[in-house]
Design a protein around this motif. Structure first.
Motif, PDB file in Angstrom:
ATOM      1  N   GLN A   1     -10.771   2.748  -0.756  1.00 54.46           N
ATOM      2  CA  GLN A   1      -9.489   2.888  -0.068  1.00 54.46           C
ATOM      3  C   GLN A   1      -9.291   4.352   0.314  1.00 54.46           C
ATOM      4  O   GLN A   1      -9.874   5.260  -0.282  1.00 54.46           O
ATOM      5  CB  GLN A   1      -8.349   2.434  -0.977  1.00 54.46           C
ATOM      6  CG  GLN A   1      -8.343   0.954  -1.286  1.00 54.46           C
ATOM      7  CD  GLN A   1      -7.157   0.549  -2.143  1.00 54.46           C
ATOM      8  OE1 GLN A   1      -6.068   1.111  -2.058  1.00 54.46           O
ATOM      9  NE2 GLN A   1      -7.358  -0.458  -2.986  1.00 54.46           N
TER      10      GLN A   1
ATOM     11  N   ARG B   1      -4.593   1.877  11.341  1.00 57.37           N
ATOM     12  CA  ARG B   1      -5.663   0.916  11.087  1.00 57.37           C
ATOM     13  C   ARG B   1      -6.949   1.324  11.811  1.00 57.37           C
ATOM     14  O   ARG B   1      -8.055   1.186  11.273  1.00 57.37           O
ATOM     15  CB  ARG B   1      -5.216  -0.475  11.543  1.00 57.37           C
ATOM     16  CG  ARG B   1      -6.144  -1.592  11.149  1.00 57.37           C
ATOM     17  CD  ARG B   1      -6.293  -1.743   9.638  1.00 57.37           C
ATOM     18  NE  ARG B   1      -5.155  -2.417   9.036  1.00 57.37           N
ATOM     19  CZ  ARG B   1      -4.528  -1.970   7.949  1.00 57.37           C
ATOM     20  NH1 ARG B   1      -4.930  -0.848   7.356  1.00 57.37           N
ATOM     21  NH2 ARG B   1      -3.516  -2.633   7.433  1.00 57.37           N
TER      22      ARG B   1
ATOM     23  N   ASP C   1      -5.851   3.077   4.569  1.00 56.65           N
ATOM     24  CA  ASP C   1      -5.331   1.920   3.830  1.00 56.65           C
ATOM     25  C   ASP C   1      -3.904   2.117   3.347  1.00 56.65           C
ATOM     26  O   ASP C   1      -3.095   1.179   3.392  1.00 56.65           O
ATOM     27  CB  ASP C   1      -6.219   1.644   2.610  1.00 56.65           C
ATOM     28  CG  ASP C   1      -7.637   1.292   2.997  1.00 56.65           C
ATOM     29  OD1 ASP C   1      -7.872   0.148   3.400  1.00 56.65           O
ATOM     30  OD2 ASP C   1      -8.507   2.185   2.906  1.00 56.65           O
TER      31      ASP C   1
ATOM     32  N   ARG D   1     -11.698  -0.961  -1.162  1.00 57.45           N
ATOM     33  CA  ARG D   1     -10.846  -1.497  -0.097  1.00 57.45           C
ATOM     34  C   ARG D   1     -10.797  -3.019  -0.180  1.00 57.45           C
ATOM     35  O   ARG D   1     -11.806  -3.686  -0.447  1.00 57.45           O
ATOM     36  CB  ARG D   1     -11.389  -1.073   1.259  1.00 57.45           C
ATOM     37  CG  ARG D   1     -10.673  -1.688   2.462  1.00 57.45           C
ATOM     38  CD  ARG D   1     -11.140  -1.077   3.765  1.00 57.45           C
ATOM     39  NE  ARG D   1     -10.710   0.313   3.837  1.00 57.45           N
ATOM     40  CZ  ARG D   1     -11.178   1.193   4.715  1.00 57.45           C
ATOM     41  NH1 ARG D   1     -12.116   0.829   5.568  1.00 57.45           N
ATOM     42  NH2 ARG D   1     -10.728   2.429   4.724  1.00 57.45           N
TER      43      ARG D   1
ATOM     44  N   LEU E   1      -3.112  -6.324   4.825  1.00 56.08           N
ATOM     45  CA  LEU E   1      -4.478  -5.868   4.582  1.00 56.08           C
ATOM     46  C   LEU E   1      -5.263  -5.869   5.890  1.00 56.08           C
ATOM     47  O   LEU E   1      -4.948  -6.633   6.807  1.00 56.08           O
ATOM     48  CB  LEU E   1      -5.175  -6.783   3.566  1.00 56.08           C
ATOM     49  CG  LEU E   1      -4.663  -6.758   2.123  1.00 56.08           C
ATOM     50  CD1 LEU E   1      -5.409  -7.794   1.294  1.00 56.08           C
ATOM     51  CD2 LEU E   1      -4.803  -5.373   1.514  1.00 56.08           C
TER      52      LEU E   1
END
Length: 309
Positions: free
Chosen positions: A3, A83, A88, A125, A248
Protein backbone atom coordinates in the motif's frame (compact mmCIF):
# COMPACT_ATOMS: atom_id res chain seq x y z
CA UNK A 1 2.66 -4.98 -3.74
CA UNK A 2 2.67 -2.55 -0.84
CA UNK A 3 0.00 0.00 0.00
CA UNK A 4 1.05 3.61 -0.49
CA UNK A 5 0.21 7.06 0.82
CA UNK A 6 1.73 10.49 0.25
CA UNK A 7 4.80 11.64 2.20
CA UNK A 8 3.84 15.23 2.96
CA UNK A 9 0.78 17.42 3.32
CA UNK A 10 0.10 19.65 0.29
CA UNK A 11 -2.62 22.18 -0.44
CA UNK A 12 -4.03 24.29 -3.21
CA UNK A 13 -6.84 26.74 -3.88
CA UNK A 14 -8.92 27.12 -6.99
CA UNK A 15 -12.31 27.98 -8.39
CA UNK A 16 -15.22 25.57 -8.09
CA UNK A 17 -17.00 24.63 -11.32
CA UNK A 18 -20.50 24.90 -9.91
CA UNK A 19 -20.45 27.96 -7.68
CA UNK A 20 -17.61 29.88 -9.28
CA UNK A 21 -16.16 30.58 -5.81
CA UNK A 22 -12.69 29.90 -4.41
CA UNK A 23 -12.34 26.63 -2.53
CA UNK A 24 -9.45 25.17 -0.55
CA UNK A 25 -8.10 21.64 -0.84
CA UNK A 26 -5.64 19.94 1.53
CA UNK A 27 -4.19 16.48 0.89
CA UNK A 28 -2.71 14.60 3.87
CA UNK A 29 -1.03 11.22 4.38
CA UNK A 30 -3.29 8.51 5.81
CA UNK A 31 -2.60 5.25 7.72
CA UNK A 32 -2.76 1.84 6.09
CA UNK A 33 -6.23 0.52 5.20
CA UNK A 34 -7.74 4.02 5.39
CA UNK A 35 -8.49 4.16 1.70
CA UNK A 36 -9.68 7.46 0.29
CA UNK A 37 -11.20 9.59 3.03
CA UNK A 38 -12.88 12.97 2.50
CA UNK A 39 -12.95 15.41 5.41
CA UNK A 40 -15.63 18.00 4.60
CA UNK A 41 -15.10 21.19 6.58
CA UNK A 42 -17.87 23.72 7.17
CA UNK A 43 -18.91 26.27 9.75
CA UNK A 44 -20.54 23.53 11.84
CA UNK A 45 -17.43 21.33 11.96
CA UNK A 46 -15.98 18.46 9.93
CA UNK A 47 -17.76 15.39 8.64
CA UNK A 48 -16.11 12.38 7.02
CA UNK A 49 -17.00 10.42 3.93
CA UNK A 50 -15.41 7.37 2.31
CA UNK A 51 -16.49 6.98 -1.33
CA UNK A 52 -19.02 4.25 -2.03
CA UNK A 53 -21.26 3.79 -5.08
CA UNK A 54 -24.44 4.55 -3.16
CA UNK A 55 -22.99 7.76 -1.73
CA UNK A 56 -23.03 9.29 -5.22
CA UNK A 57 -25.85 11.82 -4.99
CA UNK A 58 -25.53 13.63 -8.33
CA UNK A 59 -24.03 12.87 -11.74
CA UNK A 60 -25.36 15.88 -13.67
CA UNK A 61 -22.35 18.02 -14.53
CA UNK A 62 -19.87 15.98 -12.49
CA UNK A 63 -19.79 13.28 -9.83
CA UNK A 64 -20.92 14.40 -6.37
CA UNK A 65 -20.72 12.46 -3.10
CA UNK A 66 -22.92 12.98 -0.04
CA UNK A 67 -23.48 11.43 3.37
CA UNK A 68 -26.88 12.89 4.24
CA UNK A 69 -25.38 15.87 6.03
CA UNK A 70 -22.72 17.25 3.69
CA UNK A 71 -21.76 16.75 0.08
CA UNK A 72 -18.82 17.45 -2.18
CA UNK A 73 -18.98 17.89 -5.96
CA UNK A 74 -16.59 17.35 -8.88
CA UNK A 75 -14.56 14.62 -7.21
CA UNK A 76 -13.72 12.59 -10.31
CA UNK A 77 -10.57 14.39 -11.51
CA UNK A 78 -8.79 14.21 -8.16
CA UNK A 79 -9.91 10.61 -7.63
CA UNK A 80 -8.56 9.76 -11.09
CA UNK A 81 -5.17 11.23 -10.15
CA UNK A 82 -5.12 9.36 -6.82
CA UNK A 83 -6.03 6.03 -8.38
CA UNK A 84 -4.03 6.65 -11.56
CA UNK A 85 -0.83 7.24 -9.56
CA UNK A 86 -1.43 4.14 -7.44
CA UNK A 87 -2.16 5.86 -4.11
CA UNK A 88 -4.13 3.67 -1.70
CA UNK A 89 -4.53 5.85 1.39
CA UNK A 90 -5.12 9.59 1.50
CA UNK A 91 -7.10 12.16 3.47
CA UNK A 92 -8.75 14.83 1.31
CA UNK A 93 -9.83 17.93 3.22
CA UNK A 94 -12.24 20.26 1.45
CA UNK A 95 -13.31 23.73 2.55
CA UNK A 96 -16.42 24.30 0.44
CA UNK A 97 -18.86 21.97 -1.23
CA UNK A 98 -16.79 21.13 -4.29
CA UNK A 99 -13.24 20.50 -5.40
CA UNK A 100 -11.45 23.12 -7.49
CA UNK A 101 -11.82 22.56 -11.22
CA UNK A 102 -8.23 23.76 -11.88
CA UNK A 103 -7.69 23.57 -15.67
CA UNK A 104 -10.44 20.99 -16.22
CA UNK A 105 -8.05 18.03 -16.25
CA UNK A 106 -6.18 16.01 -13.62
CA UNK A 107 -2.79 17.56 -14.46
CA UNK A 108 -2.66 19.96 -11.50
CA UNK A 109 -3.59 17.16 -9.10
CA UNK A 110 -0.85 14.93 -10.55
CA UNK A 111 1.62 17.76 -10.01
CA UNK A 112 0.39 18.33 -6.46
CA UNK A 113 0.61 14.63 -5.56
CA UNK A 114 4.09 14.40 -7.03
CA UNK A 115 5.11 17.39 -4.90
CA UNK A 116 3.81 15.52 -1.86
CA UNK A 117 5.83 12.44 -2.80
CA UNK A 118 4.84 8.80 -2.49
CA UNK A 119 5.54 6.71 0.61
CA UNK A 120 5.40 2.93 0.64
CA UNK A 121 3.61 1.39 3.61
CA UNK A 122 4.14 -2.00 5.21
CA UNK A 123 0.81 -3.73 4.49
CA UNK A 124 0.02 -5.35 1.12
CA UNK A 125 -2.38 -3.70 -1.32
CA UNK A 126 -5.95 -4.99 -1.49
CA UNK A 127 -7.90 -4.97 -4.75
CA UNK A 128 -11.32 -5.98 -6.03
CA UNK A 129 -10.78 -8.28 -8.99
CA UNK A 130 -13.35 -8.97 -11.72
CA UNK A 131 -13.75 -12.77 -11.72
CA UNK A 132 -16.13 -13.33 -14.67
CA UNK A 133 -17.43 -11.27 -17.60
CA UNK A 134 -20.13 -8.74 -16.76
CA UNK A 135 -21.97 -6.31 -19.05
CA UNK A 136 -24.05 -3.33 -17.98
CA UNK A 137 -25.94 -1.65 -20.81
CA UNK A 138 -28.47 1.16 -21.05
CA UNK A 139 -29.83 2.90 -24.16
CA UNK A 140 -27.06 1.52 -26.35
CA UNK A 141 -24.30 2.68 -23.99
CA UNK A 142 -22.38 0.06 -22.05
CA UNK A 143 -19.58 -0.97 -19.73
CA UNK A 144 -18.22 -4.49 -20.16
CA UNK A 145 -15.71 -5.95 -17.72
CA UNK A 146 -13.64 -9.13 -17.93
CA UNK A 147 -10.89 -10.59 -15.72
CA UNK A 148 -7.46 -9.05 -16.21
CA UNK A 149 -4.34 -8.79 -14.09
CA UNK A 150 -4.23 -5.00 -14.08
CA UNK A 151 -6.53 -2.11 -14.96
CA UNK A 152 -7.03 -1.79 -18.70
CA UNK A 153 -9.65 0.51 -20.24
CA UNK A 154 -10.74 0.45 -23.88
CA UNK A 155 -12.97 3.50 -24.33
CA UNK A 156 -15.01 4.62 -27.34
CA UNK A 157 -17.09 7.78 -27.78
CA UNK A 158 -19.26 8.97 -30.63
CA UNK A 159 -20.51 12.53 -31.12
CA UNK A 160 -22.21 14.08 -34.14
CA UNK A 161 -19.64 16.85 -34.34
CA UNK A 162 -17.11 17.26 -37.18
CA UNK A 163 -14.17 17.54 -34.78
CA UNK A 164 -15.08 14.52 -32.64
CA UNK A 165 -17.02 11.82 -34.46
CA UNK A 166 -15.96 8.37 -33.25
CA UNK A 167 -12.81 8.19 -31.12
CA UNK A 168 -11.20 5.28 -29.29
CA UNK A 169 -8.31 4.91 -26.87
CA UNK A 170 -7.08 1.77 -25.11
CA UNK A 171 -4.72 2.03 -22.16
CA UNK A 172 -3.30 -0.11 -19.40
CA UNK A 173 -3.60 2.42 -16.59
CA UNK A 174 -0.25 2.61 -14.79
CA UNK A 175 1.18 5.66 -13.00
CA UNK A 176 3.44 6.60 -15.91
CA UNK A 177 0.75 5.99 -18.54
CA UNK A 178 -1.86 7.96 -16.62
CA UNK A 179 0.45 10.94 -16.10
CA UNK A 180 1.63 11.13 -19.70
CA UNK A 181 -1.32 9.87 -21.74
CA UNK A 182 -4.45 10.87 -19.83
CA UNK A 183 -3.97 13.42 -17.04
CA UNK A 184 -3.78 16.53 -19.27
CA UNK A 185 -7.07 15.83 -21.09
CA UNK A 186 -9.63 18.51 -20.21
CA UNK A 187 -13.37 18.34 -19.75
CA UNK A 188 -15.31 19.55 -22.74
CA UNK A 189 -18.70 20.95 -23.65
CA UNK A 190 -20.65 22.67 -26.39
CA UNK A 191 -21.17 26.41 -26.52
CA UNK A 192 -24.96 26.15 -26.64
CA UNK A 193 -24.92 24.03 -23.46
CA UNK A 194 -22.49 26.37 -21.66
CA UNK A 195 -24.66 29.40 -22.49
CA UNK A 196 -27.75 27.60 -21.18
CA UNK A 197 -26.01 26.56 -17.95
CA UNK A 198 -24.72 30.07 -17.24
CA UNK A 199 -28.13 31.58 -17.98
CA UNK A 200 -29.63 29.24 -15.37
CA UNK A 201 -27.01 29.90 -12.69
CA UNK A 202 -25.14 26.64 -13.28
CA UNK A 203 -21.46 25.92 -13.97
CA UNK A 204 -20.63 29.48 -12.93
CA UNK A 205 -16.92 28.62 -12.69
CA UNK A 206 -16.74 27.17 -16.18
CA UNK A 207 -14.57 29.15 -18.61
CA UNK A 208 -12.22 28.56 -21.52
CA UNK A 209 -9.46 28.31 -18.89
CA UNK A 210 -10.88 25.06 -17.52
CA UNK A 211 -12.76 23.40 -20.36
CA UNK A 212 -12.58 22.75 -24.08
CA UNK A 213 -15.59 24.50 -25.60
CA UNK A 214 -16.86 23.70 -29.10
CA UNK A 215 -19.22 25.62 -31.36
CA UNK A 216 -20.85 23.92 -34.36
CA UNK A 217 -17.60 23.67 -36.29
CA UNK A 218 -14.55 23.68 -34.03
CA UNK A 219 -12.80 24.52 -30.77
CA UNK A 220 -13.10 28.03 -29.33
CA UNK A 221 -9.99 27.73 -27.14
CA UNK A 222 -7.14 29.72 -28.69
CA UNK A 223 -4.56 27.13 -27.59
CA UNK A 224 -6.41 24.30 -29.35
CA UNK A 225 -6.28 20.69 -28.18
CA UNK A 226 -3.62 19.02 -26.03
CA UNK A 227 -4.12 15.67 -27.78
CA UNK A 228 -5.74 15.09 -31.19
CA UNK A 229 -8.21 12.80 -29.39
CA UNK A 230 -8.44 14.81 -26.15
CA UNK A 231 -12.19 14.19 -25.92
CA UNK A 232 -12.04 10.41 -25.54
CA UNK A 233 -8.98 10.67 -23.30
CA UNK A 234 -10.91 12.89 -20.90
CA UNK A 235 -13.77 10.40 -20.85
CA UNK A 236 -11.26 7.70 -19.92
CA UNK A 237 -9.92 10.01 -17.17
CA UNK A 238 -13.46 10.43 -15.81
CA UNK A 239 -13.95 6.66 -15.89
CA UNK A 240 -10.80 6.09 -13.82
CA UNK A 241 -12.06 8.62 -11.26
CA UNK A 242 -15.56 7.19 -11.14
CA UNK A 243 -14.26 3.63 -10.67
CA UNK A 244 -12.24 4.85 -7.65
CA UNK A 245 -15.57 5.33 -5.86
CA UNK A 246 -15.68 1.55 -5.41
CA UNK A 247 -13.27 2.04 -2.47
CA UNK A 248 -10.60 -0.52 -3.28
CA UNK A 249 -8.78 -0.46 -6.64
CA UNK A 250 -10.52 -2.50 -9.32
CA UNK A 251 -8.68 -5.10 -11.39
CA UNK A 252 -10.07 -5.97 -14.79
CA UNK A 253 -10.33 -5.08 -18.46
CA UNK A 254 -13.09 -2.58 -19.15
CA UNK A 255 -14.60 -1.98 -22.58
CA UNK A 256 -16.68 1.20 -22.47
CA UNK A 257 -18.91 2.80 -25.08
CA UNK A 258 -20.43 6.29 -24.71
CA UNK A 259 -20.68 6.08 -20.94
CA UNK A 260 -20.83 9.02 -18.54
CA UNK A 261 -20.94 9.63 -14.80
CA UNK A 262 -24.49 8.28 -14.41
CA UNK A 263 -23.86 5.00 -16.24
CA UNK A 264 -20.47 4.58 -14.57
CA UNK A 265 -22.13 4.79 -11.17
CA UNK A 266 -24.98 2.48 -12.16
CA UNK A 267 -22.36 -0.06 -13.28
CA UNK A 268 -20.62 0.17 -9.89
CA UNK A 269 -23.92 -0.32 -8.06
CA UNK A 270 -24.60 -3.38 -10.22
CA UNK A 271 -21.18 -4.76 -9.28
CA UNK A 272 -21.79 -4.02 -5.61
CA UNK A 273 -25.22 -5.69 -5.67
CA UNK A 274 -23.76 -8.79 -7.33
CA UNK A 275 -20.35 -8.81 -5.69
CA UNK A 276 -20.44 -12.52 -4.86
CA UNK A 277 -20.88 -13.31 -8.56
CA UNK A 278 -18.43 -10.88 -10.17
CA UNK A 279 -15.92 -9.66 -7.58
CA UNK A 280 -13.23 -11.13 -5.35
CA UNK A 281 -11.19 -9.20 -2.83
CA UNK A 282 -7.53 -10.10 -3.21
CA UNK A 283 -4.38 -9.24 -1.30
CA UNK A 284 -1.49 -8.65 -3.69
CA UNK A 285 1.73 -10.45 -2.75
CA UNK A 286 4.58 -8.34 -1.43
CA UNK A 287 7.74 -8.31 -3.54
CA UNK A 288 10.74 -10.28 -2.34
CA UNK A 289 13.52 -7.76 -1.75
CA UNK A 290 17.12 -8.14 -0.75
CA UNK A 291 18.33 -6.17 2.29
CA UNK A 292 20.30 -3.88 0.00
CA UNK A 293 17.33 -3.07 -2.24
CA UNK A 294 17.02 0.60 -3.09
CA UNK A 295 14.16 2.51 -1.48
CA UNK A 296 11.05 3.14 -3.57
CA UNK A 297 11.17 6.31 -5.65
CA UNK A 298 8.21 8.65 -6.02
CA UNK A 299 6.10 8.31 -9.12
CA UNK A 300 7.32 10.66 -11.80
CA UNK A 301 4.52 12.29 -13.69
CA UNK A 302 3.42 15.46 -15.35
CA UNK A 303 4.81 18.75 -14.21
CA UNK A 304 2.38 21.67 -14.12
CA UNK A 305 1.68 24.61 -11.91
CA UNK A 306 -1.46 24.51 -9.76
CA UNK A 307 -2.47 27.47 -7.66
CA UNK A 308 -0.70 26.70 -4.41
CA UNK A 309 -2.07 28.20 -1.23
Amino acid sequence: MHQTTIKNTVRCTGIGLHGGKQVELVLRPAPEDTGILFALRSGSGTSFLSPKPRLVVDTGLATSLGNGHDHVATVEHLLAAVRGLGIDNIRIEVQGRELPIMDGSAASFVYLLNQAGLRRQSKPRKVLAITKPVTFERDGKFVKATPHNGFLVDYTIQFAHPLIGRQNVSLEVTPDAFASEISKARTFGFLREVEYLHANGLALGGTLDNAVVLDEFGVLNTDGLRYPDEFVRHKLLDFVGDMAIMGLPLQGRFEVFASGHALNNSFLRHLEDNASEYLEQRVLPLPVESPAAAPAQPVRGLRGQPALA
